[in-house]
Design a protein around this motif. Structure first.
Motif, PDB file in Angstrom:
ATOM      1  N   SER A 118      53.909 -57.560  26.956  1.00 46.14           N
ATOM      2  CA  SER A 118      53.762 -58.789  27.747  1.00 46.14           C
ATOM      3  C   SER A 118      52.887 -58.583  28.978  1.00 46.14           C
ATOM      4  O   SER A 118      52.820 -59.440  29.850  1.00 46.14           O
ATOM      5  CB  SER A 118      55.148 -59.293  28.179  1.00 46.14           C
ATOM      6  OG  SER A 118      55.793 -58.318  28.984  1.00 46.14           O
ATOM      7  N   LEU A 119      52.216 -57.438  29.036  1.00 46.46           N
ATOM      8  CA  LEU A 119      51.408 -57.079  30.204  1.00 46.46           C
ATOM      9  C   LEU A 119      50.413 -58.158  30.596  1.00 46.46           C
ATOM     10  O   LEU A 119      50.223 -58.467  31.770  1.00 46.46           O
ATOM     11  CB  LEU A 119      50.666 -55.768  29.914  1.00 46.46           C
ATOM     12  CG  LEU A 119      49.589 -55.356  30.920  1.00 46.46           C
ATOM     13  CD1 LEU A 119      50.237 -54.935  32.220  1.00 46.46           C
ATOM     14  CD2 LEU A 119      48.734 -54.232  30.349  1.00 46.46           C
ATOM     15  N   TRP A 120      49.787 -58.785  29.602  1.00 48.18           N
ATOM     16  CA  TRP A 120      48.662 -59.685  29.873  1.00 48.18           C
ATOM     17  C   TRP A 120      49.120 -60.959  30.577  1.00 48.18           C
ATOM     18  O   TRP A 120      48.526 -61.379  31.583  1.00 48.18           O
ATOM     19  CB  TRP A 120      47.938 -60.003  28.562  1.00 48.18           C
ATOM     20  CG  TRP A 120      47.757 -58.767  27.745  1.00 48.18           C
ATOM     21  CD1 TRP A 120      48.441 -58.411  26.611  1.00 48.18           C
ATOM     22  CD2 TRP A 120      46.892 -57.659  28.043  1.00 48.18           C
ATOM     23  NE1 TRP A 120      48.047 -57.176  26.172  1.00 48.18           N
ATOM     24  CE2 TRP A 120      47.093 -56.687  27.022  1.00 48.18           C
ATOM     25  CE3 TRP A 120      45.966 -57.398  29.054  1.00 48.18           C
ATOM     26  CZ2 TRP A 120      46.394 -55.484  26.998  1.00 48.18           C
ATOM     27  CZ3 TRP A 120      45.277 -56.197  29.029  1.00 48.18           C
ATOM     28  CH2 TRP A 120      45.497 -55.260  28.013  1.00 48.18           C
ATOM     29  N   LEU A 121      50.163 -61.598  30.069  1.00 47.09           N
ATOM     30  CA  LEU A 121      50.689 -62.778  30.755  1.00 47.09           C
ATOM     31  C   LEU A 121      51.452 -62.384  32.016  1.00 47.09           C
ATOM     32  O   LEU A 121      51.509 -63.154  32.976  1.00 47.09           O
ATOM     33  CB  LEU A 121      51.606 -63.567  29.814  1.00 47.09           C
ATOM     34  CG  LEU A 121      50.914 -64.292  28.656  1.00 47.09           C
ATOM     35  CD1 LEU A 121      51.938 -65.024  27.799  1.00 47.09           C
ATOM     36  CD2 LEU A 121      49.869 -65.274  29.163  1.00 47.09           C
ATOM     37  N   HIS A 122      52.010 -61.182  32.014  1.00 44.26           N
ATOM     38  CA  HIS A 122      52.787 -60.699  33.161  1.00 44.26           C
ATOM     39  C   HIS A 122      51.881 -60.429  34.362  1.00 44.26           C
ATOM     40  O   HIS A 122      52.027 -61.049  35.425  1.00 44.26           O
ATOM     41  CB  HIS A 122      53.528 -59.431  32.733  1.00 44.26           C
ATOM     42  CG  HIS A 122      54.405 -58.849  33.799  1.00 44.26           C
ATOM     43  ND1 HIS A 122      55.150 -57.716  33.593  1.00 44.26           N
ATOM     44  CD2 HIS A 122      54.650 -59.219  35.078  1.00 44.26           C
ATOM     45  CE1 HIS A 122      55.825 -57.428  34.695  1.00 44.26           C
ATOM     46  NE2 HIS A 122      55.531 -58.326  35.609  1.00 44.26           N
ATOM     47  N   MET A 123      50.932 -59.518  34.191  1.00 37.69           N
ATOM     48  CA  MET A 123      50.086 -59.094  35.304  1.00 37.69           C
ATOM     49  C   MET A 123      48.749 -59.824  35.363  1.00 37.69           C
ATOM     50  O   MET A 123      47.970 -59.624  36.295  1.00 37.69           O
ATOM     51  CB  MET A 123      49.818 -57.588  35.209  1.00 37.69           C
ATOM     52  CG  MET A 123      51.062 -56.733  35.301  1.00 37.69           C
ATOM     53  SD  MET A 123      51.942 -56.933  36.862  1.00 37.69           S
ATOM     54  CE  MET A 123      50.752 -56.323  38.043  1.00 37.69           C
ATOM     55  N   GLY A 124      48.497 -60.686  34.392  1.00 30.92           N
ATOM     56  CA  GLY A 124      47.234 -61.401  34.390  1.00 30.92           C
ATOM     57  C   GLY A 124      47.344 -62.890  34.607  1.00 30.92           C
ATOM     58  O   GLY A 124      46.348 -63.555  34.896  1.00 30.92           O
ATOM     59  N   ALA A 125      48.571 -63.452  34.481  1.00 27.23           N
ATOM     60  CA  ALA A 125      48.675 -64.908  34.548  1.00 27.23           C
ATOM     61  C   ALA A 125      49.849 -65.397  35.380  1.00 27.23           C
ATOM     62  O   ALA A 125      49.659 -66.061  36.396  1.00 27.23           O
ATOM     63  CB  ALA A 125      48.764 -65.489  33.124  1.00 27.23           C
ATOM     64  N   PHE A 126      51.095 -65.099  34.990  1.00 26.06           N
ATOM     65  CA  PHE A 126      52.243 -65.831  35.516  1.00 26.06           C
ATOM     66  C   PHE A 126      53.166 -65.049  36.437  1.00 26.06           C
ATOM     67  O   PHE A 126      54.015 -65.634  37.102  1.00 26.06           O
ATOM     68  CB  PHE A 126      53.073 -66.393  34.361  1.00 26.06           C
ATOM     69  CG  PHE A 126      52.314 -67.355  33.498  1.00 26.06           C
ATOM     70  CD1 PHE A 126      51.480 -68.305  34.056  1.00 26.06           C
ATOM     71  CD2 PHE A 126      52.432 -67.312  32.109  1.00 26.06           C
ATOM     72  CE1 PHE A 126      50.769 -69.198  33.270  1.00 26.06           C
ATOM     73  CE2 PHE A 126      51.727 -68.203  31.308  1.00 26.06           C
ATOM     74  CZ  PHE A 126      50.895 -69.149  31.893  1.00 26.06           C
ATOM     75  N   GLY A 127      53.078 -63.729  36.449  1.00 26.95           N
ATOM     76  CA  GLY A 127      53.966 -62.948  37.303  1.00 26.95           C
ATOM     77  C   GLY A 127      53.678 -63.164  38.779  1.00 26.95           C
ATOM     78  O   GLY A 127      52.601 -63.640  39.154  1.00 26.95           O
TER      79      GLY A 127
END
Length: 296
Positions: A118-127
């Motif tokens: 989930s790295l991409w949505l985590h650290m790239g979008a919504f986290g």
């Protein structure tokens, strides 16, 4: 006689020298000590177990300061016989400045692949924290930076980012293997079991629940929403599809199939508008009427 006695004594000395090293190699006592040490070690000392790591933070989103808790966890999944099958790694962000969070919306978020953490949505979008990258351009090389994410969803919902088995720190345990979870049905059951555990442990049954998936995660969301409803009696309030692909035949330009061209056109048109490549761009693409069919 003296010669015979001397010869015998020399023979005994030589025999003693040859025997002594052999007897010194016998590990009787060290072996016993090792067994005693092993006996003191519990049989399940190295058995897989659940763990969690919690930290407190604040951030600013939409002009307001938000206090939240970050919880990185390993959650144990078990089979019908209660034998451990997997440890699922997740990162949850929950607001801590609210009096009652039991009815606050919660979103379960994952990427696709399959085989992607989930790295991409985590650290790239919504986290609440994100990797700094360039907008619509290649990101420069290292060193990379992390900053507060003003576009995080944390002001609207608590966020739980989930890594499927074989990605991130999630892995099969016990007699199970990673490949046991690499199938459409197996993947859905894995996510459903994790979500049920999380909801029950954190008293979130009354929270509006959302599934947010990207790419293959849109496949997963469609199947997962149905499984949670029909198998677990858990209804979701909404599903968000990012880079959706529910029919793999629509993302490849196969001979004789015109549908992909039709479905790609709106995205191409929106991209051309954004890049100012349209000769007569509409003032507001979202409200522009559809083109009229020319008459002959």
């Amino acid at each position: 006689m003296k010669k015979l006695f001397g010869t015998c004594m020399l023979g005994f000395l030589l025999f003693g020298l040859t025997v002594r090293p052999a007897s010194a190699q016998e590990p009787a006592k060290p072996a016993a000590d090792a067994k005693a040490a092993d006996a003191k070690t519990p049989a399940d000392a190295n058995a897989p177990k659940e763990e969690s790591w919690v930290t407190d933070h604040t951030t600013r989103i939409g002009g307001q300061t938000i206090a939240y808790k970050a919880t990185a966890s390993l959650t144990m999944l078990k089979d019908d016989k209660s034998d451990p099958t997997a440890l699922i790694f997740s990162t949850a962000y929950t607001r801590t400045d609210l009096k009652d969070a039991s009815a606050r919306p919660i979103a379960f978020i994952y990427n696709g692949g399959p085989g992607s953490a989930s790295l991409w949505l985590h650290m790239g979008a919504f986290g609440p924290r994100r990797v700094v990258n360039a907008d619509a351009a290649p990101t420069p090389l290292a060193p990379y930076k992390i900053e507060d994410n003003a576009n995080s969803l944390l002001d609207k919902a608590d966020l739980v980012f989930i890594d499927p088995v074989g990605t991130g720190f999630s892995r099969a345990v016990g007699k199970a293997q990673n490949k046991d979870f690499w199938g459409i049905d197996q993947d859905v059951k894995m996510f459903a079991q994790f979500i049920n555990i999380y909801v029950n442990r954190n008293n979130r049954w009354n929270s509006p629940k959302f599934l947010i998936g990207e790419s293959y995660g849109t496949f997963r969301s469609a199947a997962l929403g149905n499984y949670l409803q029909t198998h677990d009696g858990m209804y979701v309030n909404g599903i968000v599809l990012i880079s959706s692909v529910l029919n793999l035949g629509t993302i490849a330009f196969s001979p004789g199939d015109d549908l992909p061209y039709i479905l790609y056109l709106p995205s191409y048109a929106a991209t051309a508008y954004y890049q100012k490549a349209l000769k007569d761009p509409p003032s507001d693409p979202a409200s522009s009427p559809p083109p009229t069919t020319p008459t002959r």
